[in-house]
Design a protein around this motif. Structure first.
Motif, PDB file in Angstrom:
ATOM      1  N   PHE A  98       0.828  -1.202   0.000  1.00  0.00           N
ATOM      2  CA  PHE A  98       0.000   0.000   0.000  1.00  0.00           C
ATOM      3  C   PHE A  98       0.865   1.256   0.000  1.00  0.00           C
ATOM      4  O   PHE A  98       0.603   2.203  -0.738  1.00  0.00           O
ATOM      5  CB  PHE A  98      -0.925  -0.011   1.222  1.00  0.00           C
ATOM      6  N   SER A  99       1.916   1.260   0.831  1.00  0.00           N
ATOM      7  CA  SER A  99       2.797   2.432   0.903  1.00  0.00           C
ATOM      8  C   SER A  99       3.496   2.690  -0.424  1.00  0.00           C
ATOM      9  O   SER A  99       3.622   3.833  -0.865  1.00  0.00           O
ATOM     10  CB  SER A  99       3.840   2.230   2.005  1.00  0.00           C
ATOM     11  N   ALA A 100       3.966   1.609  -1.072  1.00  0.00           N
ATOM     12  CA  ALA A 100       4.661   1.774  -2.344  1.00  0.00           C
ATOM     13  C   ALA A 100       3.721   2.304  -3.424  1.00  0.00           C
ATOM     14  O   ALA A 100       4.073   3.217  -4.181  1.00  0.00           O
ATOM     15  CB  ALA A 100       5.262   0.439  -2.785  1.00  0.00           C
ATOM     16  N   LEU A 101       2.514   1.765  -3.503  1.00  0.00           N
ATOM     17  CA  LEU A 101       1.547   2.233  -4.504  1.00  0.00           C
ATOM     18  C   LEU A 101       1.126   3.672  -4.225  1.00  0.00           C
ATOM     19  O   LEU A 101       0.995   4.479  -5.150  1.00  0.00           O
ATOM     20  CB  LEU A 101       0.324   1.309  -4.514  1.00  0.00           C
ATOM     21  N   LEU A 102       0.916   3.984  -2.939  1.00  0.00           N
ATOM     22  CA  LEU A 102       0.522   5.346  -2.581  1.00  0.00           C
ATOM     23  C   LEU A 102       1.628   6.333  -2.923  1.00  0.00           C
ATOM     24  O   LEU A 102       1.381   7.419  -3.450  1.00  0.00           O
ATOM     25  CB  LEU A 102       0.193   5.408  -1.087  1.00  0.00           C
ATOM     26  N   GLY A 103       2.877   5.957  -2.635  1.00  0.00           N
ATOM     27  CA  GLY A 103       4.004   6.817  -2.958  1.00  0.00           C
ATOM     28  C   GLY A 103       4.141   7.050  -4.452  1.00  0.00           C
ATOM     29  O   GLY A 103       4.405   8.166  -4.899  1.00  0.00           O
ATOM     30  N   ALA A 104       3.978   5.966  -5.239  1.00  0.00           N
ATOM     31  CA  ALA A 104       4.072   6.100  -6.690  1.00  0.00           C
ATOM     32  C   ALA A 104       2.969   7.002  -7.237  1.00  0.00           C
ATOM     33  O   ALA A 104       3.209   7.856  -8.102  1.00  0.00           O
ATOM     34  CB  ALA A 104       3.995   4.723  -7.338  1.00  0.00           C
ATOM     35  N   ALA A 105       1.756   6.823  -6.718  1.00  0.00           N
ATOM     36  CA  ALA A 105       0.641   7.648  -7.184  1.00  0.00           C
ATOM     37  C   ALA A 105       0.854   9.114  -6.813  1.00  0.00           C
ATOM     38  O   ALA A 105       0.630  10.020  -7.627  1.00  0.00           O
ATOM     39  CB  ALA A 105      -0.668   7.140  -6.588  1.00  0.00           C
ATOM     40  N   ALA A 106       1.284   9.354  -5.578  1.00  0.00           N
ATOM     41  CA  ALA A 106       1.526  10.729  -5.146  1.00  0.00           C
ATOM     42  C   ALA A 106       2.636  11.370  -5.968  1.00  0.00           C
ATOM     43  O   ALA A 106       2.536  12.540  -6.365  1.00  0.00           O
ATOM     44  CB  ALA A 106       1.886  10.747  -3.656  1.00  0.00           C
ATOM     45  N   GLY A 107       3.692  10.617  -6.249  1.00  0.00           N
ATOM     46  CA  GLY A 107       4.777  11.150  -7.069  1.00  0.00           C
ATOM     47  C   GLY A 107       4.309  11.509  -8.462  1.00  0.00           C
ATOM     48  O   GLY A 107       4.677  12.560  -9.009  1.00  0.00           O
ATOM     49  N   GLY A 108       3.488  10.636  -9.055  1.00  0.00           N
ATOM     50  CA  GLY A 108       2.973  10.922 -10.392  1.00  0.00           C
ATOM     51  C   GLY A 108       2.116  12.169 -10.417  1.00  0.00           C
ATOM     52  O   GLY A 108       2.221  12.995 -11.332  1.00  0.00           O
TER      53      GLY A 108
ATOM     54  N   LEU B  98       4.093   9.331 -16.851  1.00  0.00           N
ATOM     55  CA  LEU B  98       4.324   8.330 -15.808  1.00  0.00           C
ATOM     56  C   LEU B  98       5.487   7.412 -16.178  1.00  0.00           C
ATOM     57  O   LEU B  98       6.275   7.014 -15.312  1.00  0.00           O
ATOM     58  CB  LEU B  98       3.049   7.515 -15.563  1.00  0.00           C
ATOM     59  N   LEU B  99       5.587   7.066 -17.464  1.00  0.00           N
ATOM     60  CA  LEU B  99       6.707   6.225 -17.897  1.00  0.00           C
ATOM     61  C   LEU B  99       8.033   6.961 -17.712  1.00  0.00           C
ATOM     62  O   LEU B  99       9.020   6.381 -17.236  1.00  0.00           O
ATOM     63  CB  LEU B  99       6.534   5.829 -19.363  1.00  0.00           C
ATOM     64  N   GLY B 100       8.052   8.233 -18.105  1.00  0.00           N
ATOM     65  CA  GLY B 100       9.268   9.014 -17.919  1.00  0.00           C
ATOM     66  C   GLY B 100       9.670   9.094 -16.458  1.00  0.00           C
ATOM     67  O   GLY B 100      10.842   8.933 -16.106  1.00  0.00           O
ATOM     68  N   ALA B 101       8.671   9.309 -15.581  1.00  0.00           N
ATOM     69  CA  ALA B 101       8.968   9.385 -14.147  1.00  0.00           C
ATOM     70  C   ALA B 101       9.431   8.033 -13.609  1.00  0.00           C
ATOM     71  O   ALA B 101      10.299   7.962 -12.734  1.00  0.00           O
ATOM     72  CB  ALA B 101       7.728   9.856 -13.393  1.00  0.00           C
ATOM     73  N   ALA B 102       8.859   6.932 -14.126  1.00  0.00           N
ATOM     74  CA  ALA B 102       9.232   5.593 -13.654  1.00  0.00           C
ATOM     75  C   ALA B 102      10.657   5.230 -14.039  1.00  0.00           C
ATOM     76  O   ALA B 102      11.305   4.427 -13.361  1.00  0.00           O
ATOM     77  CB  ALA B 102       8.255   4.563 -14.213  1.00  0.00           C
ATOM     78  N   LEU B 103      11.156   5.796 -15.136  1.00  0.00           N
ATOM     79  CA  LEU B 103      12.528   5.500 -15.562  1.00  0.00           C
ATOM     80  C   LEU B 103      13.575   6.200 -14.692  1.00  0.00           C
ATOM     81  O   LEU B 103      14.737   5.782 -14.656  1.00  0.00           O
ATOM     82  CB  LEU B 103      12.721   5.916 -17.027  1.00  0.00           C
ATOM     83  N   ALA B 104      13.157   7.247 -13.991  1.00  0.00           N
ATOM     84  CA  ALA B 104      14.113   8.012 -13.193  1.00  0.00           C
ATOM     85  C   ALA B 104      14.781   7.171 -12.106  1.00  0.00           C
ATOM     86  O   ALA B 104      16.010   7.253 -11.934  1.00  0.00           O
ATOM     87  CB  ALA B 104      13.421   9.240 -12.590  1.00  0.00           C
ATOM     88  N   PRO B 105      14.040   6.341 -11.334  1.00  0.00           N
ATOM     89  CA  PRO B 105      14.730   5.505 -10.333  1.00  0.00           C
ATOM     90  C   PRO B 105      15.715   4.517 -10.950  1.00  0.00           C
ATOM     91  O   PRO B 105      16.759   4.231 -10.357  1.00  0.00           O
ATOM     92  CB  PRO B 105      13.579   4.772  -9.628  1.00  0.00           C
ATOM     93  N   LEU B 106      15.383   3.993 -12.137  1.00  0.00           N
ATOM     94  CA  LEU B 106      16.299   3.060 -12.807  1.00  0.00           C
ATOM     95  C   LEU B 106      17.616   3.754 -13.141  1.00  0.00           C
ATOM     96  O   LEU B 106      18.700   3.192 -12.921  1.00  0.00           O
ATOM     97  CB  LEU B 106      15.652   2.504 -14.070  1.00  0.00           C
ATOM     98  N   VAL B 107      17.526   4.964 -13.665  1.00  0.00           N
ATOM     99  CA  VAL B 107      18.740   5.712 -14.006  1.00  0.00           C
ATOM    100  C   VAL B 107      19.562   5.977 -12.747  1.00  0.00           C
ATOM    101  O   VAL B 107      20.801   5.892 -12.759  1.00  0.00           O
ATOM    102  CB  VAL B 107      18.375   7.021 -14.730  1.00  0.00           C
ATOM    103  N   HIS B 108      18.876   6.292 -11.654  1.00  0.00           N
ATOM    104  CA  HIS B 108      19.592   6.539 -10.396  1.00  0.00           C
ATOM    105  C   HIS B 108      20.375   5.296  -9.964  1.00  0.00           C
ATOM    106  O   HIS B 108      21.564   5.382  -9.603  1.00  0.00           O
ATOM    107  CB  HIS B 108      18.587   6.920  -9.307  1.00  0.00           C
ATOM    108  N   GLU B 109      19.727   4.129  -9.995  1.00  0.00           N
ATOM    109  CA  GLU B 109      20.419   2.899  -9.573  1.00  0.00           C
ATOM    110  C   GLU B 109      21.531   2.528 -10.553  1.00  0.00           C
ATOM    111  O   GLU B 109      22.577   2.004 -10.135  1.00  0.00           O
ATOM    112  CB  GLU B 109      19.408   1.753  -9.443  1.00  0.00           C
TER     113      GLU B 109
ATOM    114  N   LEU C  21      20.538  -5.663  -9.169  1.00  0.00           N
ATOM    115  CA  LEU C  21      19.843  -4.455  -9.601  1.00  0.00           C
ATOM    116  C   LEU C  21      18.350  -4.757  -9.639  1.00  0.00           C
ATOM    117  O   LEU C  21      17.928  -5.746 -10.248  1.00  0.00           O
ATOM    118  CB  LEU C  21      20.318  -4.003 -10.988  1.00  0.00           C
ATOM    119  N   VAL C  22      17.565  -3.923  -8.963  1.00  0.00           N
ATOM    120  CA  VAL C  22      16.109  -4.093  -8.922  1.00  0.00           C
ATOM    121  C   VAL C  22      15.456  -2.823  -9.430  1.00  0.00           C
ATOM    122  O   VAL C  22      15.862  -1.712  -9.074  1.00  0.00           O
ATOM    123  CB  VAL C  22      15.621  -4.395  -7.488  1.00  0.00           C
ATOM    124  N   TRP C  23      14.446  -3.003 -10.255  1.00  0.00           N
ATOM    125  CA  TRP C  23      13.648  -1.857 -10.736  1.00  0.00           C
ATOM    126  C   TRP C  23      12.263  -2.357 -11.091  1.00  0.00           C
ATOM    127  O   TRP C  23      12.104  -3.258 -11.928  1.00  0.00           O
ATOM    128  CB  TRP C  23      14.293  -1.211 -11.955  1.00  0.00           C
TER     129      TRP C  23
END
Length: 363
Positions: A23-33, A62-73, A90-92
């Motif tokens: 729930f926390s992960a989904l809520l965080g992703a939604a809030a970030g988007g 949303l796809l562009g935002a989702a790629l940002a954590p991958l680039v960071h890792e 490596l996890v994404w």
């Protein structure tokens, strides 16, 4: 082995609710988007292509935002490789890439709490704190650089007035990357884990703690090799226990392995209990420590019933061969245990120790 075995391991008192993590992960992703889309709208009028194709534009953002954590890792991975570190994991999102021996394996990520991204590289036997700084700083550095470049490209393409859906996605990626880069540079601790900024400060301003962190990282790397824990360098082990107590769950775990291989069962039990209590809940580390606890109860304390209880907490383990060996031991399946332990012994020095303890149950 001592005449009297130590008491059984105790489960940490903190709650471990996987549903809460989802729930926390989904809520965080939604809030970030939502925040990213709001920021894009704040930059100026919506592009005509966005107003004409709102769903496509939203998906692209949303796809562009989702790629940002991958680039960071990936920044951590690149920084680690440049410093001579060895890539491990490596996890994404729903995917993970991990090293198994000399091979890389792509698999499904079973831990939603890590869906935002995680990278792990381990240093060589001889490593410097500057190498650690490169590894830790690579993530924020790439996030800030890639984010700035993406925003520049989006602006050059006419964002936000006459931009395309692709420009909209680039802007979302740029904002998310800059946000990740800046937030991870803030020194903080959450769930027992240090932020990139806190780790950088420690590596550059606190040499003693930096050496301690480096010793833990090197010993973690050695745990994947052929050397038995009893043969690990004494100076590194002394560095881990510099302040008398291990600083985190990983440090306690390497001290546990060393004590166990020397036959110091009570000391090993104490270190493993420390690791269980220090590990952040609902993480792969907590899962793997639960599996180690099952092994300890079955192979060392000879208590299959308690071993089964810990195995229930380790069902999501990434180490299926070890889980199968402990499961066979807890179920008193000695033929299956012999086969599983023999396969286990060929993997590493740590697994040779585990196999040795497990095979004693069949004698």
């Amino acid at each position: 082995m001592p005449d009297e075995l130590p008491p059984p391991l105790e489960r940490p008192s903190r709650p471990k609710d996987p549903g809460a993590a989802w729930f926390s992960a989904l809520l965080g992703a939604a809030a970030g988007g939502v925040l990213i889309i709001a920021a894009l709208k704040w930059l100026g009028p919506l592009p005509k292509t966005v107003t004409a194709h709102p769903w496509a534009a939203t998906a692209a953002a949303l796809l562009g935002a989702a790629l940002a954590p991958l680039v960071h890792e990936l920044g951590h991975v690149v920084g680690g490789l440049l410093a001579g570190f060895r890539f491990v994991w490596l996890v994404w999102g729903p995917l993970e890439l991990r090293r198994e021996g000399e091979r890389l394996r792509l698999a499904r990520n079973r831990h939603l709490g890590l869906a935002g991204g995680l990278a792990l590289c381990l240093p060589p036997d001889e490593a410097s704190r500057w190498g650690v700084a490169w590894y830790v700083g690579g993530g924020p550095l790439l996030s800030l650089g890639a984010g700035s470049a993406a925003l520049a490209l989006a602006g050059a393409g006419g964002m936000p007035a006459q931009g395309s859906v692709e420009g909209w996605a680039a802007a979302a990626f740029g904002l998310a990357s800059l946000g990740i880069g800046l937030l991870t540079l803030i020194p903080s601790r959450r769930g027992g884990l240090l932020s990139d900024g806190a780790r950088l400060l420690r590596s550059l301003r606190q040499p003693a703690l930096a050496r301690q962190d480096l010793a833990v990282a090197v010993l973690s790397g050695l745990s994947l090799g052929a050397r038995r824990p009893r043969d690990w360098p004494a100076e590194l082990l002394a560095q881990v226990a510099l302040e008398g107590e291990p600083p985190d769950a990983t440090a306690a775990f390497v001290l546990y392995l060393h004590a166990l291989d020397h036959g110091h069962i009570a000391q090993a039990r104490a270190h493993l209990q420390q690791a269980l209590c220090m590990a952040p809940a609902v993480t792969p580390l907590a899962t793997e420590l639960a599996l180690e606890a099952a092994f300890f109860e079955v192979a060392v304390r000879r208590d299959p019933e308690r071993g089964h209880r810990w195995l229930e907490l380790a069902r999501r383990t990434l180490d299926r061969p070890f889980w199968q060996a402990v499961q066979a031991a807890a179920s008193l399946d000695y033929p299956g245990l012999s086969r599983a332990a023999q396969r286990l012994a060929a993997r590493s020095g740590v697994d040779a120790l585990r196999a040795e303890k497990l095979l004693k149950l069949t004698a």
